[in-house]
Enzyme design. Structure first.
Site, PDB file in Angstrom:
ATOM      1  N   ALA A 112      65.122  23.098  67.339  1.00 30.64           N
ATOM      2  CA  ALA A 112      65.307  23.337  68.770  1.00 30.64           C
ATOM      3  C   ALA A 112      65.337  22.014  69.541  1.00 30.64           C
ATOM      4  O   ALA A 112      64.686  21.039  69.166  1.00 30.64           O
ATOM      5  CB  ALA A 112      64.186  24.225  69.305  1.00 30.64           C
ATOM      6  N   GLY A 157      64.190  25.311  63.622  1.00 29.69           N
ATOM      7  CA  GLY A 157      65.377  26.145  63.750  1.00 29.69           C
ATOM      8  C   GLY A 157      66.491  25.749  62.818  1.00 29.69           C
ATOM      9  O   GLY A 157      67.347  26.570  62.483  1.00 29.69           O
ATOM     10  N   GLU A 160      65.762  27.620  59.787  1.00 32.75           N
ATOM     11  CA  GLU A 160      66.026  29.032  60.082  1.00 32.75           C
ATOM     12  C   GLU A 160      67.524  29.325  60.006  1.00 32.75           C
ATOM     13  O   GLU A 160      67.935  30.389  59.543  1.00 32.75           O
ATOM     14  CB  GLU A 160      65.466  29.390  61.456  1.00 32.75           C
ATOM     15  CG  GLU A 160      63.939  29.408  61.469  1.00 32.75           C
ATOM     16  CD  GLU A 160      63.352  29.759  62.813  1.00 32.75           C
ATOM     17  OE1 GLU A 160      62.562  30.714  62.892  1.00 32.75           O
ATOM     18  OE2 GLU A 160      63.688  29.060  63.794  1.00 32.75           O
ATOM     19  N   GLU A 180      57.059  24.214  63.120  1.00 37.24           N
ATOM     20  CA  GLU A 180      56.675  24.600  64.472  1.00 37.24           C
ATOM     21  C   GLU A 180      55.165  24.524  64.706  1.00 37.24           C
ATOM     22  O   GLU A 180      54.714  24.137  65.793  1.00 37.24           O
ATOM     23  CB  GLU A 180      57.172  26.024  64.776  1.00 37.24           C
ATOM     24  CG  GLU A 180      58.671  26.117  65.020  1.00 37.24           C
ATOM     25  CD  GLU A 180      59.480  26.324  63.759  1.00 37.24           C
ATOM     26  OE1 GLU A 180      60.659  26.701  63.857  1.00 37.24           O
ATOM     27  OE2 GLU A 180      58.933  26.090  62.658  1.00 37.24           O
TER      28      GLU A 180
END
Length: 278
Positions: A112, A157, A160, A180
């Site tokens: 992110a 992310g 992910e 995270e």
């Protein structure tokens, strides 16, 4: 935090069914390729592009991530362009295999965009995370096989995104992790569900709780990636491996395309190679 993580991780045992998100297609399709051809030309420069391979590789399409200055961080423009591109590809019957690769040396996707997130209020942040989760579900539900070529860092992310793909190749020098928790956050785009489905619940808990990163070889040993290869001088060893894998898959999909009339006659619907991914 531990109870929230346990709840998210444990939910993977029951599976999840994300709604497919389709957005208006703006004809977003690039044909450029190669790291030397992409430079930061200003804010108007595309951050995600498509490249269709020609000749015997026709049917293999590459998603090129090229947000150089921000290391392919998942910002508003990047996510919006990726969503439009994925929506377009989802209904394109000429796309048989989709390869996600980075044109930023040493990075697959840095996760992110925390600089953008810092400027959001709570409501805006929640909406952005929801949109990011929807994008990953959209990728996971694509009708063609998808491969992530991880030639560098894939964290938060970024991992992910790779987990939303069917298959993953990695350079041994690559680093992957859901980091995270080291920043006081939780994996918000489906990683806490997809990671345990890939490596098992206990190992996924360890990786998420610690926020630890693993290299390409360790990732292959735990089943996080399908293949790990030594990096070469081009910095694209994982991409080369992913392209080779796509070329192995392509003839089988062409045979399945030819067999489709027989499936319809027998009453079978959809693509028989597709299992639940999301």
């Amino acid at each position: 935090m531990s109870s929230l993580l346990l709840r998210g991780l444990s939910s993977s045992l029951a599976g999840s069914h994300g709604a497919r998100v389709l957005t208006a297609v703006a004809g977003f399709c690039g044909t450029r390729g190669g790291k030397q051809q992409h430079t930061e030309a200003g804010s108007s420069a595309p951050e995600v592009e498509l490249k269709r391979l020609p000749g015997k590789d026709e049917g293999i399409v590459e998603v090129l991530m090229c947000r150089h200055k921000a290391r392919n961080a998942l910002g508003h423009a990047f996510v919006s362009q990726m969503r439009e591109l994925v929506s377009m590809v989802s209904s394109d019957s000429t796309v048989h295999v989709l390869v996600f690769r980075s044109l930023v040396p040493g990075v697959f996707c840095a996760g992110a965009d925390l600089k953008e997130r810092a400027l959001m209020n709570n409501k805006e942040s929640d909406l952005f995370v929801h949109g990011l989760r929807s994008l990953m579900t959209q990728i996971a539900l694509l009708p063609m096989p998808t491969i992530a070529a991880i030639d560098g860092v894939a964290v938060g992310g970024g991992l992910e995104l790779a987990l939303a793909c069917d298959l993953r190749t990695a350079a041994c020098s690559a680093q992957m992790g859901l980091i995270e928790t080291t920043r006081g956050l939780l994996p918000g785009a489906g990683g806490s569900q997809r990671l345990p489905r890939t490596v098992g619940l206990a190992l996924a808990k360890e990786l998420v709780f610690t926020g630890r990163c693993v290299g390409g070889q360790a990732a292959a040993e735990m089943g996080l990636v399908n293949r790990a290869v030594q990096q070469d001088q081009t910095g694209e060893a994982a991409y080369t491996e992913a392209l080779g894998l796509a070329r192995e898959i392509l003839p089988q999909l062409r045979r399945l395309q030819l067999a489709r009339p027989r499936w319809r006659q027998s009453g079978e619907m959809g693509q028989p190679w597709r299992t639940h991914k999301a």
